[in-house]
Design a protein around this motif. Sequence first.
Motif, mmCIF file in Angstrom:
data_model
loop_
_atom_site.group_PDB
_atom_site.id
_atom_site.type_symbol
_atom_site.label_atom_id
_atom_site.label_comp_id
_atom_site.label_asym_id
_atom_site.label_seq_id
_atom_site.Cartn_x
_atom_site.Cartn_y
_atom_site.Cartn_z
ATOM 1 N N SER A 10 44.416 79.992 73.643
ATOM 2 C CA SER A 10 43.638 80.340 72.463
ATOM 3 C C SER A 10 42.383 81.076 72.878
ATOM 4 O O SER A 10 41.976 81.065 74.027
ATOM 5 C CB SER A 10 43.267 79.084 71.671
ATOM 6 N N VAL A 218 47.785 81.633 69.974
ATOM 7 C CA VAL A 218 49.205 81.956 70.073
ATOM 8 C C VAL A 218 49.881 80.856 70.864
ATOM 9 O O VAL A 218 49.254 80.170 71.671
ATOM 10 C CB VAL A 218 49.447 83.322 70.746
ATOM 11 N N ASP A 229 57.207 83.699 68.522
ATOM 12 C CA ASP A 229 55.834 83.289 68.777
ATOM 13 C C ASP A 229 55.205 82.760 67.487
ATOM 14 O O ASP A 229 55.542 83.205 66.384
ATOM 15 C CB ASP A 229 55.034 84.474 69.304
ATOM 16 N N THR A 230 54.302 81.817 67.639
ATOM 17 C CA THR A 230 53.527 81.299 66.512
ATOM 18 C C THR A 230 52.078 81.725 66.674
ATOM 19 O O THR A 230 51.486 81.528 67.737
ATOM 20 C CB THR A 230 53.610 79.764 66.438
ATOM 21 N N VAL A 231 51.511 82.312 65.635
ATOM 22 C CA VAL A 231 50.145 82.819 65.658
ATOM 23 C C VAL A 231 49.355 82.124 64.552
ATOM 24 O O VAL A 231 49.824 82.036 63.415
ATOM 25 C CB VAL A 231 50.105 84.345 65.437
ATOM 26 N N THR A 252 49.179 94.137 66.643
ATOM 27 C CA THR A 252 49.722 94.127 67.994
ATOM 28 C C THR A 252 49.643 95.541 68.536
ATOM 29 O O THR A 252 50.177 96.468 67.931
ATOM 30 C CB THR A 252 51.183 93.654 68.007
ATOM 31 N N THR A 276 48.637 80.795 59.348
ATOM 32 C CA THR A 276 49.654 80.785 60.400
ATOM 33 C C THR A 276 50.789 81.730 60.044
ATOM 34 O O THR A 276 51.169 81.851 58.871
ATOM 35 C CB THR A 276 50.212 79.359 60.600
ATOM 36 N N THR A 278 54.569 83.649 62.039
ATOM 37 C CA THR A 278 55.448 83.760 63.201
ATOM 38 C C THR A 278 55.743 85.225 63.451
ATOM 39 O O THR A 278 55.751 86.051 62.518
ATOM 40 C CB THR A 278 56.764 83.000 62.994
ATOM 41 N N LEU A 289 47.131 91.102 71.136
ATOM 42 C CA LEU A 289 47.197 90.608 69.767
ATOM 43 C C LEU A 289 45.765 90.427 69.273
ATOM 44 O O LEU A 289 44.966 89.753 69.916
ATOM 45 C CB LEU A 289 47.955 89.287 69.722
ATOM 46 N N GLN A 308 48.759 89.427 76.012
ATOM 47 C CA GLN A 308 50.048 88.787 76.239
ATOM 48 C C GLN A 308 50.918 89.688 77.098
ATOM 49 O O GLN A 308 50.684 90.893 77.207
ATOM 50 C CB GLN A 308 50.789 88.533 74.920
#
Length: 585
Positions: A10, A218, A229-231, A252, A276, A278, A289, A308
Amino acid sequence: MWTRMFGLLSFLLPGLAVAQATVVRPVPASAVTTTQVRAPNGTSSHAFLRGHMILTAAELAAVPTGTTFTSFGMSYADGTESPAGGTLRVYLQNTADTTNTKSTTWTTAIAPMTEIYSGALQLPVGTTPATVDLALPVSSFVYSGDGLYVAYEYVGSTFAADPATYYANSSLPTSLFMSSSTTALPTTVGTSTAFRPQLRFGYPNPHQNDLSVDALDVLYGDLHALWTDTVSVTLANRGSLDAKMANVLIRTTGPLPSSEVLSGGPLAAGASTTLTTTRNYFAQGGQTLTASVGSDEDPSNDTLSIPQVVGCDELSYAGSKPAYDGIGFNTGAGILAMRYTTSSAPVWVSAITVEIHTATTSVGKTIRAQLLDGAGQIVESGAAHVITADDLGRRLRLPLAMRVEVAAGTRVFAGIEQTASTPGYFPVSTVAPADIAADFTYSFPSAGGTGTEYTTLGTLKIGIEARALLKLEVGDGGPINFDDPVSITATPGYGSYAFLVNDNLVQAGPSNVLTYLADVPDDVAVSAGRNSCSANARVVVGDPLFTDGFEVIPKVIAASDAAMTRTAHAGPVASHASAPVPSDE
């Protein structure tokens, strides 16, 4: 030794108080190191302490010129184990200096400074991060917009055995001078260091409209494109007016740029919300990101970014985040592991990756890769690896003896086994900041078994090397003759499949099954893809002796494997190093 809490990958701006009337600004904003000796730590060995430090104009850029501070504080990685405190005096001085040129003679150093606080300081108690903010009386000191000299004097009256740990910044050499004593206040501050404790300045909120991106998180820093991925983004309204709409743009940048707007709806002054989403990534390579809000009265808190790497080989939570601490079993033995769950597609697992902490106590010690199933049982091991000086601070790839097939949607533990040795060592790097979620970090006995879950040791820099797995099944296993209808079934879980019969494309799309009339022997090849990752397999229909689609493998982790029973204290006890690096203890 008290442990410290760290978090999954994070980017966080810690300690900015969400309030309508007051802003609390941590300075320097970057504080990924720690110190136990450059500020009041609560022990009798530092009963008397004096120090002065410089904060540069760049580090104070977000503080408005003309500000009169209403509070002063510090940020703690953890506190003492019992109540401790004393009296504190704090002095400020505006300066155009970019380095600390003050005298080491205390009276000379503070002569031109303004005292802004004289009163009690009570240190926080506990093992988790904390902040202490002291209300300031009405002061004649006004911040001029340049740098600041800060001086502090502490006399302890109540003492603890375990010192408090401060978040710190170590980017500016010889920026702090200090001395401590057990008997009397020192007259000179002759010890110089780059480690400055992070300070906190509160002042009246000058902004009516100020949306802040407080946190960007992330799930993965090194992302395998087979996984989703979860953001999550935390927005706060730091202005004095309600926001009619709190939107954040997620961008991105990299091989395949993309963007998405998340809406937080109306957001009252002083309130915060977490949004949140994905994301799937359809291109490999380095990317950034970024979360940002529209321009407002305070641009300093409008944007946060995380780098990333997207590939089809390695998956890890920590990614390229800098190491903060070293984790291990000291003189004992055991396995440190991170939990991973496969995506909708199965994979081959061939290696475990780990970043070795920089502490030299690990040199000459032995580790090995271990892959454990969802029940905590060892499925495959790697060869013993003796840590060298060249390994310190580096990412190592530790191969397993044989690659392992892991079914889709299956829990596994990517582990590093530490062998017992004296003196003790803490070989696995972990990353800041605080607040790690449950069900990620574990330890196991060296032989596997019941795992011990941790939420206070941080995100270990342990990854898993995985590749897409594709296998083919031909019919029902019986003989196939000319013009027989035959079905070719590929491993499910991929988004697209392309079937070629004798080099001719006969079917392409989401279906993993091809049914056709055989013209034996037929060479059937299949390519399957999910996001930017692909796998291939082929089989000769009508020739039972020739197939690339079936492989004899030593180990399989199936989706039906029993889940591990977790306990708080079943396995070996892991801890962080007594003097983590980078740190100033």
